[in-house]
Structure formats: structure tokens, C-alpha cells
Design a protein around this motif. Structure first.
Motif, mmCIF file in Angstrom:
data_model
loop_
_atom_site.group_PDB
_atom_site.id
_atom_site.type_symbol
_atom_site.label_atom_id
_atom_site.label_comp_id
_atom_site.label_asym_id
_atom_site.label_seq_id
_atom_site.Cartn_x
_atom_site.Cartn_y
_atom_site.Cartn_z
ATOM 1 N N PRO A 55 -25.005 -0.363 -100.286
ATOM 2 C CA PRO A 55 -23.838 -1.053 -100.825
ATOM 3 C C PRO A 55 -23.491 -2.300 -100.019
ATOM 4 O O PRO A 55 -23.978 -2.514 -98.901
ATOM 5 C CB PRO A 55 -22.736 -0.002 -100.682
ATOM 6 C CG PRO A 55 -23.107 0.709 -99.402
ATOM 7 C CD PRO A 55 -24.622 0.748 -99.396
ATOM 8 N N ALA A 56 -22.618 -3.100 -100.578
ATOM 9 C CA ALA A 56 -22.238 -4.360 -99.945
ATOM 10 C C ALA A 56 -21.602 -4.160 -98.577
ATOM 11 O O ALA A 56 -21.797 -4.964 -97.663
ATOM 12 C CB ALA A 56 -21.278 -5.115 -100.862
ATOM 13 N N ALA A 57 -20.825 -3.093 -98.410
ATOM 14 C CA ALA A 57 -20.118 -2.878 -97.147
ATOM 15 C C ALA A 57 -21.055 -2.656 -95.975
ATOM 16 O O ALA A 57 -20.630 -2.715 -94.821
ATOM 17 C CB ALA A 57 -19.153 -1.696 -97.281
ATOM 18 N N MET A 58 -22.325 -2.414 -96.249
ATOM 19 C CA MET A 58 -23.284 -2.275 -95.158
ATOM 20 C C MET A 58 -23.422 -3.569 -94.362
ATOM 21 O O MET A 58 -23.883 -3.565 -93.228
ATOM 22 C CB MET A 58 -24.644 -1.841 -95.706
ATOM 23 C CG MET A 58 -25.636 -1.428 -94.638
ATOM 24 S SD MET A 58 -27.110 -0.705 -95.379
ATOM 25 C CE MET A 58 -28.218 -0.713 -93.974
ATOM 26 N N PHE A 59 -23.000 -4.687 -94.948
ATOM 27 C CA PHE A 59 -23.023 -5.968 -94.244
ATOM 28 C C PHE A 59 -21.883 -6.100 -93.235
ATOM 29 O O PHE A 59 -21.766 -7.143 -92.577
ATOM 30 C CB PHE A 59 -22.910 -7.128 -95.240
ATOM 31 C CG PHE A 59 -24.233 -7.658 -95.728
ATOM 32 C CD1 PHE A 59 -25.194 -8.128 -94.842
ATOM 33 C CD2 PHE A 59 -24.503 -7.722 -97.084
ATOM 34 C CE1 PHE A 59 -26.394 -8.640 -95.283
ATOM 35 C CE2 PHE A 59 -25.704 -8.234 -97.552
ATOM 36 C CZ PHE A 59 -26.660 -8.700 -96.642
ATOM 37 N N ALA A 60 -21.024 -5.093 -93.095
ATOM 38 C CA ALA A 60 -19.829 -5.203 -92.264
ATOM 39 C C ALA A 60 -20.106 -5.741 -90.855
ATOM 40 O O ALA A 60 -19.351 -6.596 -90.372
ATOM 41 C CB ALA A 60 -19.102 -3.860 -92.187
ATOM 42 N N PRO A 61 -21.160 -5.285 -90.141
ATOM 43 C CA PRO A 61 -21.380 -5.819 -88.785
ATOM 44 C C PRO A 61 -21.580 -7.325 -88.752
ATOM 45 O O PRO A 61 -21.177 -7.985 -87.783
ATOM 46 C CB PRO A 61 -22.642 -5.083 -88.320
ATOM 47 C CG PRO A 61 -22.666 -3.826 -89.131
ATOM 48 C CD PRO A 61 -22.124 -4.215 -90.465
ATOM 49 N N LEU A 62 -22.187 -7.877 -89.801
ATOM 50 C CA LEU A 62 -22.395 -9.328 -89.851
ATOM 51 C C LEU A 62 -21.174 -10.039 -90.419
ATOM 52 O O LEU A 62 -20.806 -11.131 -89.947
ATOM 53 C CB LEU A 62 -23.629 -9.648 -90.694
ATOM 54 C CG LEU A 62 -24.037 -11.128 -90.775
ATOM 55 C CD1 LEU A 62 -24.291 -11.704 -89.390
ATOM 56 C CD2 LEU A 62 -25.265 -11.299 -91.661
#
Length: 304
Positions: A55-62
Motif C-alpha cells: 500500500p501507499a503508506a509503506m512509503f512513510a519512511p521516505l
């Protein structure tokens, strides 16, 4: 219940990295429903597209490290809270281009920067090839799916086989151990707990497994990428939008050498090599954010 569990995991992943995001939905006729978009920050638009099954939220660290931009992180069909439907992958390329165009229309965005990974990168490049007027500069973090002669690891190729894929899914249903195996396959093990929980909640969503298997079958076979789907050198040469390629040294889909060949094939691309596997921002956002911020700063300054 499963959707609520996903929403809770999504909130926890974003909060774990200090990302304050607004949940937004846009109508996307090609999927017969809506797409979820997480909107964060302020400034010029950057659309984020993640890889298959994530999902999109996996980009949270970046997302936490990108500066001076408005981020629009989009769940791809079936992976997160974006709707999916049977037959979605029958003409995957046409569907992908229509999906991205309709999302951009729903967000009222024209020529935004697109920052993508893996399947998201493949879709963004298809859009750039078929509707170049809709795409601005691009950033690809990790090897784009099936570019040049790259392919997927053996477990994903096995999953692409219809009967065997279903059997594998039945033998190994979503679990913490299964997510751990996935993280090893993409060489991002161990995952931070909030990211592991997010992936597990995603896999439990209705439609996720069916969409995953259908898309894998459309893209690859046991032997490798389907010839009509893979991005060729001639196609890469047609993508003239400014592009930043961020390839990781341990990416099982395509590491440093693949990155150099992709950069050589594209007329307006620059290459950065970082540590990590196929989703290198999970552990190495500190290496990725500075060149991405510099690239975005230059492109937005030129456009103003």
C-alpha cells in the motif's frame, strides 16, 4: 473488520514516522470504484506509486524526509483501500494507464512529478510512453518492474503460474512468518514492526490475493518477464522527461549494473546508487531523501 484493521495499521505506520496525512478518495471508473490517496505536506505535487502487493503508506519512511512538496500517495488497485475487480489484469497496460490518468484527473493534477517503485515505476513509464503530456519529471526508487532483461525472484515467478500460485497461497496464508519471508526475498529483512504490520493487514484485505496473482500472471511467467510487458531499451529511449534513478546495491530485481544500463538507455536520466534491497527507503531513507530533494528542488525551480 479487515478494513478497519488495515486503517489502524496504516495510521500506525504513518504516525511511526511522524507523517501527518489526510485520507482522500477519488472516483476511478476503470476499477469500478474509488482510489485511496494519502495527502501530506505542502508545495508542488509529487504522486507516489508503490510496488505490487504493497500500500501507499509503506512509503512513510521516505515521505517523512521529503521537503517542500505535497505528496499524493496512491494505493494501487487491490493493494490498500483502492477498489479492484475481476478481470482487471486482462489488459494490464491499458488498465494501468487509464487508472493513473483517472487518478490524476480526480486530483486535478497535470504533469506532476511521479515518484515510484517497482510495479508503480512500470505503470508510470507506460503512462509516460502513451500520454507524455500527463507526466512531469520522474523518480524511480528501486528497480522498475521487468525493465530490460530483469525479472522477479523465483517465488514470485512460481506465484505467476495460475494453479501453482493458488496452491502456494493456500499453503502459506498471510502471517507474520510469511511477511518475514517476503522481506527476505526482497532483501529488506527485518522490516520495522509498523511496516510488517501494515503489509500483513494489506494481505488480509478482500481482493488483495486475487489481484496479486492476476497481475503477476499478466506480467511474468516461470521463465521470466512476458515479452509484451517488459520495458525495452527502445521504449526507455522514448521517455524524455527528466528522471532520477535510485538503484540499490542489493536489489534482487535489478541492482547497480541494471541501473547503469537503464540510465544509459534513457536520454535524460541520472543515476544514484544506495544501500538496500528492492524497497531501499525502508532502511536507507537517509541516503535516498537528499538526492531526491535536490532533484525535486531543481525541477520545480526550473518550472517556476
Amino acid at each position: 473488520m479487515r478494513e478497519q484493521a488495515f486503517i489502524a495499521a496504516q495510521k500506525a505506520a504513518l504516525a511511526g514516522y511522524g507523517v501527518k496525512a489526510e485520507q482522500r478518495f477519488v472516483e476511478v471508473p476503470i476499477v469500478g470504484g474509488r482510489a485511496q490517496v494519502l495527502v501530506a505536506g505542502s508545495g508542488p505535487p509529487v504522486v507516489l506509486l508503490n510496488g505490487i502487493g504493497t500500500p501507499a503508506a509503506m512509503f512513510a519512511p521516505l515521505m517523512a524526509r521529503l521537503e517542500g512538496v505535497t505528496l499524493y500517495a496512491v494505493d494501487l488497485p487491490g493493494f490498500g483501500l483502492t477498489d479492484t475487480r475481476a478481470g482487471l489484469a486482462d489488459d494490464l497496460r491499458a488498465m494501468a494507464v487509464a487508472f493513473l490518468r483517472q487518478v490524476l484527473d480526480g486530483l486535478e493534477l497535470n504533469q506532476p512529478v511521479i515518484l515510484a517503485n517497482s510495479l508503480g515505476s512500470l505503470w508510470a513509464m507506460w503512462l509516460a510512453l502513451e500520454q507524455p503530456s500527463r507526466t512531469g519529471p520522474m523518480v524511480h526508487v528501486g528497480c522498475p518492474a521487468i525493465v530490460l532483461d530483469t525479472t522477479a525472484p523465483l517465488p514470485m515467478r512460481l506465484l505467476s503460474t495460475p494453479l501453482l500460485g493458488r496452491l502456494m497461497m493456500w499453503l502459506q496464508p498471510p502471517s507474520k512468518a510469511q511477511v518475514g519471508q517476503l522481506s527476505r526475498m526482497v532483501r529488506e529483512h527485518p522490516l520495522p514492526p509498523e511496516i510488517a504490520d501494515l503489509l500483513l493487514a494489506t494481505e488480509h484485505l478482500p481482493g488483495c490475493a486475487e489481484t496479486l496473482l492476476a497481475m503477476l500472471n499478466a506480467l511474468i511467467t516461470l521463465r521470466g518477464a512476458r515479452a509484451d510487458m517488459a520495458l525495452t531499451g527502445d521504449q526507455l529511449a522514448q521517455i524524455r522527461t527528466p528522471t532520477l534513478l535510485v538503484f540499490a546495491r542489493d536489489d534482487p530485481m535489478g541492482a547497480e549494473n541494471a541501473g547503469r544500463r537503464v540510465a544509459e538507455a534513457m536520454p535524460n536520466a541520472e543515476l544514484v546508487i544506495v544501500d538496500g534491497g528492492h524497497a531501499p527507503w525502508i532502511h536507507h531513507a537517509d541516503q535516498i531523501a537528499p538526492p531526491v530533494n535536490r532533484f525535486l528542488g531543481r525541477k520545480f525551480l526550473q518550472a517556476s
